[in-house]
Design a protein around this motif. Sequence first.
Motif, mmCIF file in Angstrom:
data_model
loop_
_atom_site.group_PDB
_atom_site.id
_atom_site.type_symbol
_atom_site.label_atom_id
_atom_site.label_comp_id
_atom_site.label_asym_id
_atom_site.label_seq_id
_atom_site.Cartn_x
_atom_site.Cartn_y
_atom_site.Cartn_z
ATOM 1 N N GLU A 1 0.854 -1.197 0.000
ATOM 2 C CA GLU A 1 0.000 0.000 0.000
ATOM 3 C C GLU A 1 0.891 1.249 0.000
ATOM 4 O O GLU A 1 1.175 1.809 1.063
ATOM 5 N N PRO A 2 1.347 1.687 -1.164
ATOM 6 C CA PRO A 2 2.293 2.804 -1.246
ATOM 7 C C PRO A 2 1.794 4.101 -0.606
ATOM 8 O O PRO A 2 2.614 4.947 -0.220
ATOM 9 N N ASN A 3 0.488 4.271 -0.518
ATOM 10 C CA ASN A 3 -0.069 5.498 0.054
ATOM 11 C C ASN A 3 -0.466 5.339 1.519
ATOM 12 O O ASN A 3 -1.343 6.046 2.007
ATOM 13 N N HIS A 4 0.193 4.444 2.230
ATOM 14 C CA HIS A 4 -0.077 4.240 3.651
ATOM 15 C C HIS A 4 0.676 5.325 4.426
ATOM 16 O O HIS A 4 1.865 5.201 4.723
ATOM 17 N N ALA A 5 -0.017 6.409 4.738
ATOM 18 C CA ALA A 5 0.631 7.580 5.343
ATOM 19 C C ALA A 5 1.310 7.241 6.666
ATOM 20 O O ALA A 5 2.425 7.703 6.944
ATOM 21 N N GLU A 6 0.644 6.441 7.504
ATOM 22 C CA GLU A 6 1.204 6.108 8.813
ATOM 23 C C GLU A 6 2.508 5.330 8.680
ATOM 24 O O GLU A 6 3.436 5.499 9.484
ATOM 25 N N ALA A 7 2.585 4.462 7.673
ATOM 26 C CA ALA A 7 3.818 3.700 7.464
ATOM 27 C C ALA A 7 4.951 4.619 7.013
ATOM 28 O O ALA A 7 6.106 4.436 7.403
ATOM 29 N N HIS A 8 4.632 5.614 6.185
ATOM 30 C CA HIS A 8 5.655 6.597 5.797
ATOM 31 C C HIS A 8 6.165 7.334 7.038
ATOM 32 O O HIS A 8 7.374 7.571 7.169
ATOM 33 N N ILE A 9 5.249 7.678 7.951
ATOM 34 C CA ILE A 9 5.663 8.366 9.183
ATOM 35 C C ILE A 9 6.512 7.444 10.048
ATOM 36 O O ILE A 9 7.559 7.847 10.566
ATOM 37 N N GLY A 10 6.061 6.205 10.215
ATOM 38 C CA GLY A 10 6.819 5.259 11.030
ATOM 39 C C GLY A 10 8.211 5.027 10.473
ATOM 40 O O GLY A 10 9.203 4.994 11.218
ATOM 41 N N LEU A 11 8.303 4.876 9.163
ATOM 42 C CA LEU A 11 9.604 4.675 8.527
ATOM 43 C C LEU A 11 10.460 5.927 8.664
ATOM 44 O O LEU A 11 11.670 5.842 8.924
ATOM 45 N N GLY A 12 9.829 7.095 8.508
ATOM 46 C CA GLY A 12 10.563 8.348 8.697
ATOM 47 C C GLY A 12 11.131 8.453 10.103
ATOM 48 O O GLY A 12 12.294 8.826 10.294
ATOM 49 N N PRO B 1 -2.108 16.364 4.666
ATOM 50 C CA PRO B 1 -1.506 17.694 4.827
ATOM 51 C C PRO B 1 -1.602 18.275 6.233
ATOM 52 O O PRO B 1 -0.780 19.124 6.594
ATOM 53 N N SER B 2 -2.587 17.856 7.005
ATOM 54 C CA SER B 2 -2.757 18.429 8.348
ATOM 55 C C SER B 2 -2.327 17.471 9.454
ATOM 56 O O SER B 2 -2.646 17.691 10.627
ATOM 57 N N SER B 3 -1.588 16.421 9.105
ATOM 58 C CA SER B 3 -1.141 15.456 10.109
ATOM 59 C C SER B 3 -0.033 16.048 10.972
ATOM 60 O O SER B 3 1.058 16.323 10.467
ATOM 61 N N PRO B 4 -0.267 16.239 12.270
ATOM 62 C CA PRO B 4 0.787 16.785 13.134
ATOM 63 C C PRO B 4 2.025 15.900 13.143
ATOM 64 O O PRO B 4 3.155 16.412 13.133
ATOM 65 N N GLU B 5 1.834 14.564 13.148
ATOM 66 C CA GLU B 5 2.971 13.652 13.200
ATOM 67 C C GLU B 5 3.846 13.783 11.950
ATOM 68 O O GLU B 5 5.083 13.809 12.051
ATOM 69 N N ALA B 6 3.190 13.891 10.798
ATOM 70 C CA ALA B 6 3.946 14.033 9.552
ATOM 71 C C ALA B 6 4.672 15.371 9.501
ATOM 72 O O ALA B 6 5.845 15.447 9.090
ATOM 73 N N LEU B 7 4.008 16.432 9.924
ATOM 74 C CA LEU B 7 4.620 17.759 9.887
ATOM 75 C C LEU B 7 5.766 17.874 10.890
ATOM 76 O O LEU B 7 6.810 18.468 10.573
ATOM 77 N N VAL B 8 5.591 17.320 12.077
ATOM 78 C CA VAL B 8 6.674 17.347 13.070
ATOM 79 C C VAL B 8 7.891 16.614 12.520
ATOM 80 O O VAL B 8 9.025 17.098 12.599
ATOM 81 N N GLY B 9 7.657 15.426 11.957
ATOM 82 C CA GLY B 9 8.770 14.666 11.406
ATOM 83 C C GLY B 9 9.464 15.408 10.278
ATOM 84 O O GLY B 9 10.706 15.448 10.205
#
Length: 217
Positions: free
Chosen positions: A135-146, A170-178
């Motif tokens: 699932e290439p668009n799995h946002a949480e996995a991108h964050i976890g890997l980051g 776009p509004s994910s705090p976890e993604a933006l913090v990372g």
Amino acid sequence: MAAEAKLKKAVEHHREGRLDAAEAGYREILASRAGDFNALNLLGTLLLQRGVHDEAEKVLRRAVEINPGSADAQMRLGLANRGLGNASRAEYCFRSSLKLDPKAADTHYNYGNLLASLERGDEALQAYLACLKLEPNHAEAHIGLGDLLLHNERAEPAAAHYQQAVALRPSSPEALVGLGRSTRALGKSEEARKIFERLVELDPEHVEARQTLSELG
């Protein structure tokens, strides 16, 4: 009302976020049909949402006893055990689930989170990559890997995964913090400032964003 109709109504409540009504519906079904797998699995899922891991574990363990071939129930039982701090039991459940359904992206992701928390970085990396392959668009996995890459001082690839997560959420705090942390680690102070300013726009009380902006001057 027949049990099937009651279950359908409870699922509708659950889907719409009416958790009290959904829980009451699942429990009503189980009061007369204690071995109803679907009601058990869904009640366990709801309890996980509420963070009631002890009862969720009991309910989901019963669901797995009734239907040991359910990869979904095994995965959720793993989540309950992780929530209780039972790491070895959680790992057993995630591995059992993946044997049943090796193409379940969410299970690879949750297994990756467990492995990362146990500081088994290489295995966690493989789990996150397996999730993203499915699932290439799995946002949480991108964050976890980051997070994993940044923890290992690999800021550039970490930033790339955070950027993909932000594109998806776009509004994910976890993604933006990372993304802000990794961008700053790469020495791109002005870009980092803009990211943390965006975080403050979304949450004026965001402690890390405000502190970082103060440090950036």
